[in-house]
Scaffold this active site. Sequence first.
Site, mmCIF file in Angstrom:
data_model
loop_
_atom_site.group_PDB
_atom_site.id
_atom_site.type_symbol
_atom_site.label_atom_id
_atom_site.label_comp_id
_atom_site.label_asym_id
_atom_site.label_seq_id
_atom_site.Cartn_x
_atom_site.Cartn_y
_atom_site.Cartn_z
ATOM 1 N N CYS A 45 -2.761 3.759 0.797
ATOM 2 C CA CYS A 45 -2.801 2.409 0.245
ATOM 3 C C CYS A 45 -3.535 2.375 -1.088
ATOM 4 C CB CYS A 45 -3.496 1.457 1.220
ATOM 5 S SG CYS A 45 -2.738 1.355 2.844
ATOM 6 N N THR A 46 -4.611 3.124 -1.186
ATOM 7 C CA THR A 46 -5.383 3.160 -2.423
ATOM 8 C C THR A 46 -4.532 3.663 -3.578
ATOM 9 O OG1 THR A 46 -7.450 3.485 -1.201
ATOM 10 C CG2 THR A 46 -7.442 4.131 -3.525
#
Length: 217
Positions: A45-46
């Site tokens: 996600c980052t």
Amino acid sequence: MSLRLGDTAPDFEQESTEGTIRFHDWLGDSWGVLFSHPADFTPVCTTELGLTAKLHKEFARRNVKPIALSVDPLDSHREWIHDINETQECTVTFPIIADADRTVSTLYDMIHPNADDTLTVRSLFVIDPQKKVRLIITYPASTGRNFKEVLRVIDSLQLTDEHKVATPGNWEKGEDVVIVPSLQDEDEISKRFPHGYKKVRHYLRMTPDPHSNWSGD
């Protein structure tokens, strides 16, 4: 009930890192990309939010507003943005929805119980200025999305909305496109496609991308 292509994207009001979002009002006359994440402070996600931040100019050029979501609370989102900016060398300028009560996740069917009954999968929706759902992509939690593909599809949608064409497999902006089979009037074809076309089969006619700076031979 799950959303389908052509459905009106559900409206909602929810808190985000950019304040309260009333979704339809926030979109205005823009296209939108609404995409969910399983959780904050997770590695894939980052990288995804970092990529989205770096593509800010590309989205803006296409009149597209990105907006992210996870079921974590607002304070977590704000802390996570610092990590994203630092580790991905970017600046997150788009909102992240805090969907702790799962209001939006439920409206958009982002929780798939057979995959995980608490976290959102990697759902992505492209929504046009009329608030219609134009693209739905769902990835498993373990696989990061290809945002170049998202931009490619938006290019196709915007092109085919304006012209009576379709884009072939693996099409990229500037490449030849297909004249739709329903267009048969040669006078109209010559007006719409002044650079002509190549008839491969009666149902397969290729013509230069109407948005490209085609200059001929």
